[in-house]
Design an enzyme around this catalytic site. Structure first.
Site, PDB file in Angstrom:
ATOM      1  N   LYS A  46       0.840  -1.206   0.000  1.00 49.07           N
ATOM      2  CA  LYS A  46       0.000   0.000   0.000  1.00 49.07           C
ATOM      3  C   LYS A  46       0.873   1.253   0.000  1.00 49.07           C
ATOM      4  O   LYS A  46       2.082   1.182   0.237  1.00 49.07           O
ATOM      5  CB  LYS A  46      -0.917  -0.006   1.217  1.00 49.07           C
ATOM      6  CG  LYS A  46      -0.196  -0.004   2.553  1.00 49.07           C
ATOM      7  CD  LYS A  46      -1.168  -0.126   3.706  1.00 49.07           C
ATOM      8  CE  LYS A  46      -0.414  -0.133   5.043  1.00 49.07           C
ATOM      9  NZ  LYS A  46      -1.339  -0.200   6.197  1.00 49.07           N
ATOM     10  N   TYR A 280      15.455  30.362   8.625  1.00 48.11           N
ATOM     11  CA  TYR A 280      14.293  31.119   9.081  1.00 48.11           C
ATOM     12  C   TYR A 280      14.322  31.292  10.599  1.00 48.11           C
ATOM     13  O   TYR A 280      14.583  30.344  11.341  1.00 48.11           O
ATOM     14  CB  TYR A 280      13.002  30.402   8.692  1.00 48.11           C
ATOM     15  CG  TYR A 280      12.625  30.541   7.237  1.00 48.11           C
ATOM     16  CD1 TYR A 280      12.279  31.773   6.707  1.00 48.11           C
ATOM     17  CD2 TYR A 280      12.600  29.430   6.398  1.00 48.11           C
ATOM     18  CE1 TYR A 280      11.922  31.906   5.368  1.00 48.11           C
ATOM     19  CE2 TYR A 280      12.249  29.547   5.061  1.00 48.11           C
ATOM     20  CZ  TYR A 280      11.910  30.795   4.557  1.00 48.11           C
ATOM     21  OH  TYR A 280      11.564  30.928   3.238  1.00 48.11           O
TER      22      TYR A 280
END
EC number: 5.1.1.1
Length: 396
Positions: A46, A280
């Site tokens: 999956k 940042y």
């Protein structure tokens, strides 16, 4: 007329390289299948084979002897079917949404029926088609996620006509704590599963996930469906949040091989002075003159923001700490420990590999390997190789 963007150019333009060892995947499947034989071993593929590419990974498992493949959604099964041979069987773990039953039957895909409503919808289609339809039947034995409840099971057994329309191939359930061998919940789920099967005599069953295949023969039943272990993660190690030295020195109990390496390209190297802020928010401040390198991957590529000022990359045996915040498309490293000129534009550094396993990155992110693996994304150049089995590499 412009020339097409070649595969080589795409690979060079990518921010990093994800290398997937198909031989290691086959080894991991064979190791589990051999150990739990004669129980059949399926493969859970999956989420695009846990992010590694189901169209390449599933055929590798097929070559190793796998004939049973589990996905989560019907769309995944339909997409994967052309890459497998006709004797392979695809199963849909989430069952079917209303209105998709006919497509599932037409494609020859087997749903896992998780509720009485799904059973009724599948049986109704069987009635319209005038034939029994194959499916798996899931019971909730303690996870409270998917599967028929005890009350629904009682109602199902009372409806002989409904049962007669479905060819139940396996009764299945799922272990909530299979990766914790000492957890008493495993024995409770096993007892519930055994009691349910006593009411469905001679019906084949499946309970063991990756962790369950290491709990002992009583958990094997007729079919096991490992997932994460196939992709190189020892299920008993994935929750190990001990210090790095203890973690690295702990030898895996099981013969599971790592299946991937991840490297990233350097896009800039620069010198900064004491007091310079990085990234940042300026969360890292240089405590002296230092050399830093920016690499072309970030949290959009599965390297989570939680690695900020915490994780690392490697160049050879040298650890290169992540400094500053992880950005969407870039990460900055402290490379002061490397001789000047060692790294340059286009150089590759290791993010996952022999010096730092996937489990280590997950630990630094305070998460599990599943989350990192399935988040790696499609911006990497993907290279499929047969390292452990020899042969030549191929590029996806």
């Amino acid at each position: 007329m412009s020339l097409p963007f070649s595969q080589d150019e795409r690979d060079l333009a990518a921010g990093g390289i994800l290398t997937i060892d198909l031989a290691a995947l086959r080894h991991n499947y064979s190791a589990i299948a051999t150990r739990i034989a004669p129980t059949r071993t399926a493969a859970v593929v999956k989420a695009d084979a846990y992010g590694l590419g189901a169209s390449r990974v599933a055929p590798a498992f097929y070559e190793a002897g796998c004939r049973d493949f589990f996905v989560a959604h019907l769309g995944e099964a339909v997409a994967l079917k052309p890459f497998l041979k006709p004797d392979a069987t695809l199963y849909v773990l989430n069952g079917l949404q209303p209105g998709t039953e006919a497509a599932c039957a037409r494609e020859g895909i087997l749903p896992v029926l998780n509720s009485l409503e799904q059973v009724e919808n599948w049986a109704a289609l069987a009635t319209r088609l005038g034939k029994k339809l194959p499916a798996l039947l899931q019971f909730d034995t303690g996870m409270s996620r998917l599967g028929l409840s005890a009350k629904e099971f009682d109602r199902l057994l009372e409806n002989v006509t409904l049962l007669s329309r479905i060819d139940i191939k396996f009764a299945i359930s799922h272990l909530a704590n299979g990766d914790e061998p000492g957890n008493a919940a495993n024995a409770r789920q096993l007892a519930k599963m055994t009691a349910l099967l006593a009411r469905l005599p001679k019906l084949p069953a499946a309970l063991a996930n990756s962790g369950g295949t290491f709990l002992g023969k009583t958990y094997y039943f007729d079919l096991a469906r490992p997932g994460i272990a196939l992709y190189g993660i020892d299920p008993e190690r994935q929750h190990d949040f001990s210090d790095k030295v203890a973690h690295e020195n702990k030898k895996p109990k099981h013969s599971i091989l790592p299946v991937l390496t991840l490297s990233a390209r350097v896009i800039q190297v620069r010198d900064v002075d004491k007091g310079a802020t990085v990234g940042y928010g300026g969360t890292y401040v240089a405590n002296g003159p230092m050399r830093i390198a920016t690499i072309a991957v970030g949290y959009a590529d599965g390297l989570f923001r939680s690695l900020s000022n915490k994780g690392a990359a490697f160049f050879g045996d040298t650890r290169l700490p992540i400094i500053g915040r992880v950005s969407m498309d870039s990460i900055t490293l402290d490379v002061t420990s490397l001789p000047e000129g060692t790294l340059k534009l286009g150089s590759l550094v290791e993010l996952i590999g022999p010096h730092q396993r996937l489990e280590d990155v997950a630990r630094d992110c305070d998460t599990i390997p599943y989350e990192i693996l399935t988040a790696l994304g499609n911006r990497y150049a993907r290279v499929y190789v047969y390292v452990n089995g020899g042969g030549t590499s191929t590029t996806a």
